[in-house]
Design an enzyme around this catalytic site. Structure first.
Site, PDB file in Angstrom:
ATOM      1  N   HIS A 108       4.685  56.862  82.125  1.00  0.00           N
ATOM      2  CA  HIS A 108       5.217  57.436  80.877  1.00  0.00           C
ATOM      3  C   HIS A 108       5.593  58.905  81.106  1.00  0.00           C
ATOM      4  O   HIS A 108       4.948  59.613  81.886  1.00  0.00           O
ATOM      5  CB  HIS A 108       4.171  57.311  79.762  1.00  0.00           C
TER       6      HIS A 108
ATOM      7  N   GLU B 256      13.167  56.066  78.200  1.00  0.00           N
ATOM      8  CA  GLU B 256      12.795  57.084  77.209  1.00  0.00           C
ATOM      9  C   GLU B 256      13.340  58.434  77.657  1.00  0.00           C
ATOM     10  O   GLU B 256      12.647  59.180  78.348  1.00  0.00           O
ATOM     11  CB  GLU B 256      11.279  57.163  77.087  1.00  0.00           C
TER      12      GLU B 256
HETATM   13  P1  PGA Z   1       8.053  59.106  69.848  1.00  0.00           P
HETATM   14  O1  PGA Z   1       7.324  58.733  71.250  1.00  0.00           O
HETATM   15  O2  PGA Z   1       8.411  57.798  69.185  1.00  0.00           O
HETATM   16  O3  PGA Z   1       7.062  59.888  69.082  1.00  0.00           O
HETATM   17  O4  PGA Z   1       9.298  59.867  70.208  1.00  0.00           O
HETATM   18  C1  PGA Z   1       7.772  57.676  72.033  1.00  0.00           C
HETATM   19  C2  PGA Z   1       6.943  57.563  73.294  1.00  0.00           C
HETATM   20  O5  PGA Z   1       6.547  58.586  73.850  1.00  0.00           O
HETATM   21  O6  PGA Z   1       6.655  56.452  73.774  1.00  0.00           O
END
Ligand code: PGA
Length: 253
Positions: free
Chosen positions: A95, A167
């Protein structure tokens, strides 16, 4: 047909009682598990109680991280063997917050992915990098170098089992509206990277999730995109009503 996958990433929020209470509030209100898969990734100490609370509801329980090593002198780490014994369904690896704050690099994530596959805990491989150009069969393709490094040595058979998330750093935790077009472009590029490095059939089957400021207002637009098979939701997943709206996005007007 790729089954949609809605994942809550609770990060460092909620204690055991709050986590179990959340599961008890949602478990009878989840979508048909044959149509939509739903999972929550709580803090490690809540995994066991949440798994028990989830019962046969179909709710997936997901770890936020794990060590590459199965056991040994690794104080403070979380073993994949232990996660497997607990019945953990998936483990998120690499992550962006692990990379940014705890120095995890591609080589480290690659080892973890191999170990998770070996232990039979399905990895959700998180990627956040921008694209690079590569020439494939004489054509210029945009690909994710980070993803290719993380998948180094992962076989055709193994790749079929993973889930990948995209992401982008500009979207995680900022609380703004996700840019749906850029989200789709990133997920499509990941699918193409898999096709270039494995096969089109595998690329067509693999599930790719988008993460970064997903909420009940933008989930439908994101899920309508052809290459977005699911979402990884941080902040907006902490509230029961919001979470249920997103889990049941197919029914929402
Ligand atoms: P967020 O986080 O929805 O608060 O942007 C997503 C994540 O880090 O998986």
């Amino acid at each position: 047909m790729r089954k949609p996958f809605i994942v809550a990433n609770w990060k460092m929020h909620k204690n055991v009682a709050e986590s179990v209470d959340f599961v008890n509030q949602i478990k009878d209100k989840l979508p048909d598990p044959d149509k939509v898969e739903v999972g929550i990734s709580p803090q490690a100490f809540a995994l066991h109680s949440m798994k028990q609370a989830a019962g046969d509801s179909g709710l997936r329980i997901i770890a936020q991280n794990a060590a590459a090593e199965f056991s040994g002198p690794f104080t403070g780490e979380l073993s994949l063997r232990g996660l497997r014994d607990l019945g953990t369904d998936y483990v998120m690896l690499g992550h962006i917050e692990r990379r940014r704050m705890f120095g995890e690099n591609n080589a480290a994530v690659n080892k973890k992915v191999e170990s998770a596959l070996q232990m039979g805990v399905t990895p959700i491989i998180c990627t956040d990098e921008t694209m690079v150009q590569k020439v494939v069969n004489g054509e210029i393709h945009y690909v994710f170098q980070q993803l290719m490094d993380v998948l180094h040595g992962i076989s055709l058979d193994q790749i079929k089992k993973v889930v990948i998330s995209y992401e982008p750093s500009w979207a995680v935790g900022v609380g703004q509206h996700a840019n749906v077009a850029l989200a789709e472009e990133g997920c499509r590029t990941i699918r193409r990277t898999i096709a270039d490095n494995y096969t089109y059939e595998i690329a067509d089957k693999i599930r790719i999730l988008y993460g970064g400021s997903v909420n009940p207002d933008n989930i439908k637009a994101l899920m309508a995109k052809p290459d977005i098979d699911g979402v990884l939701v941080g902040r907006a997943s902490l509230d029961v009503d919001n979470f249920l709206k997103m889990a049941n996005y197919l029914d929402e007007d």
